[in-house]
Scaffold this active site. Sequence first.
Site, PDB file in Angstrom:
ATOM      1  N   ARG A  52       0.192   8.805 -10.218  1.00 14.85           N
ATOM      2  CA  ARG A  52       0.148   7.606  -9.376  1.00 14.85           C
ATOM      3  C   ARG A  52       0.887   6.422  -9.999  1.00 14.85           C
ATOM      4  NH1 ARG A  52      -3.578   7.062  -5.535  1.00 14.85           N
ATOM      5  NH2 ARG A  52      -4.009   4.924  -6.132  1.00 14.85           N
ATOM      6  N   ARG A  59      -5.652  -1.941   8.650  1.00 14.92           N
ATOM      7  CA  ARG A  59      -6.834  -2.771   8.400  1.00 14.92           C
ATOM      8  C   ARG A  59      -6.508  -3.906   7.432  1.00 14.92           C
ATOM      9  NH1 ARG A  59      -7.887   2.379   6.407  1.00 14.92           N
ATOM     10  NH2 ARG A  59      -7.396   2.479   4.205  1.00 14.92           N
ATOM     11  N   ARG A 103     -11.586   1.627  -9.342  1.00 14.25           N
ATOM     12  CA  ARG A 103     -10.688   2.771  -9.569  1.00 14.25           C
ATOM     13  C   ARG A 103     -10.909   3.309 -10.978  1.00 14.25           C
ATOM     14  NH1 ARG A 103      -4.915   2.131  -6.431  1.00 14.25           N
ATOM     15  NH2 ARG A 103      -5.864   1.726  -4.413  1.00 14.25           N
ATOM     16  N   ASP A 136       0.829  -1.204   0.000  1.00 14.49           N
ATOM     17  CA  ASP A 136       0.000   0.000   0.000  1.00 14.49           C
ATOM     18  C   ASP A 136       0.867   1.259   0.000  1.00 14.49           C
ATOM     19  OD1 ASP A 136      -2.319   1.463   0.017  1.00 14.49           O
ATOM     20  OD2 ASP A 136      -2.891   0.963   2.070  1.00 14.49           O
ATOM     21  N   GLY A 137       0.358   2.291  -0.630  1.00 12.62           N
ATOM     22  CA  GLY A 137       1.021   3.600  -0.570  1.00 12.62           C
ATOM     23  C   GLY A 137       1.713   4.032  -1.852  1.00 12.62           C
ATOM     24  N   ASN A 138       1.501   3.305  -2.932  1.00  8.57           N
ATOM     25  CA  ASN A 138       2.140   3.686  -4.206  1.00  8.57           C
ATOM     26  C   ASN A 138       1.697   5.070  -4.666  1.00  8.57           C
ATOM     27  OD1 ASN A 138       3.218   1.154  -4.195  1.00  8.57           O
ATOM     28  ND2 ASN A 138       1.935   0.340  -5.837  1.00  8.57           N
ATOM     29  N   GLY A 139       0.391   5.302  -4.582  1.00  7.52           N
ATOM     30  CA  GLY A 139      -0.167   6.582  -5.041  1.00  7.52           C
ATOM     31  C   GLY A 139       0.395   7.746  -4.244  1.00  7.52           C
ATOM     32  N   ASN A 151     -10.726  -2.919  -6.197  1.00  7.18           N
ATOM     33  CA  ASN A 151      -9.882  -2.049  -7.032  1.00  7.18           C
ATOM     34  C   ASN A 151     -10.435  -1.868  -8.451  1.00  7.18           C
ATOM     35  OD1 ASN A 151      -6.664  -3.062  -5.592  1.00  7.18           O
ATOM     36  ND2 ASN A 151      -7.993  -1.336  -5.070  1.00  7.18           N
ATOM     37  N   HIS A 165       3.333   2.902  -8.824  1.00 10.46           N
ATOM     38  CA  HIS A 165       3.168   1.479  -9.143  1.00 10.46           C
ATOM     39  C   HIS A 165       4.433   0.921  -9.797  1.00 10.46           C
ATOM     40  CE1 HIS A 165      -0.871   1.888  -7.862  1.00 10.46           C
ATOM     41  NE2 HIS A 165      -1.334   2.512  -8.936  1.00 10.46           N
ATOM     42  N   GLU A 190       0.284 -13.469  12.285  1.00 17.37           N
ATOM     43  CA  GLU A 190       0.881 -12.323  12.975  1.00 17.37           C
ATOM     44  C   GLU A 190       0.845 -11.122  12.024  1.00 17.37           C
ATOM     45  OE1 GLU A 190       2.077 -12.137  16.111  1.00 17.37           O
ATOM     46  OE2 GLU A 190       1.463 -14.221  16.447  1.00 17.37           O
TER      47      GLU A 190
END
Length: 232
Positions: free
Chosen positions: A26, A185, A64, A13-16, A61, A30, A198
């Site tokens: 964005r 999440r 999008r 997560d967090g590419n954008g 997704n 990626h 974990e």
Amino acid sequence: MEILPQHVSIIMDGNGRWARARGKERVFGHLEGVESVRACLEEAATLGIKYLSLYAFSEENWNRPQAEVSTLMELMMKSMKNEFSNMMKNNIRFVVLGNRSRLSEGLNAAIDKMMEDTAANNRTTIIVFLSYSGKWDIMQAMKKAAAELSPEAFQALGPEDFDNYLVTAGIPDPDLLIRTSGELRISNYLLWQSAYTEFYFTDVLWPDFRKEQFRQAIEEYGRRDRRYGKVK
Ligand code: FPP
């Protein structure tokens, strides 16, 4: 390393945000994210981790913007082609799991070919979850089981039997689930399979998550005390 997870899974997560922070589109995030995939796969193979799975594209997704969806699918296609010889050289098996009926014919054909060609490789398996969601997986498993089994056998199903109807049948549940970019999440990922997984959350954005960060997560896993609901 003392205690090695057998299966490490990552919500990338967090590419954008990584791209936006640099004033770029964005898609640049990626593209850099693919480099992180390569780095983590190399490190997983080096450490002797048997399964590395990645949440590349969720069922959600698809909502999008069309341009970003197409870009991600093209990137998937390109990355597979680029990495093929590397995977053969490094004895890596490649698997895609998810709702394949929503993928294009061309992409499905390329995935089938890549899965067949790498099927006998056995150093590390990379699993790419594409058009996947945990609820979808549980639903399709339930429907498959209901279609195959008599009502009595269906009623007698236990959790271990149900595992065999999920798309992850035969793959051990993830020992460690990493999520990057500070989000806390599960986002409809491996809902059934992560019952005793974990969790490891980091603020690092996916394009910045490389070998060193991967190794840190594995080391942290080694310090966890897994009790599976029991008293030790
Ligand atoms: C999350 O960042 C990333 C994705 C939804 C796509 C991940 C795909 C790749 C890294 C490339 C293809 C994968 C493989 C296996 C070759 P985001 O777009 O949600 O970022 P944001 O939360 O900052 O908007």
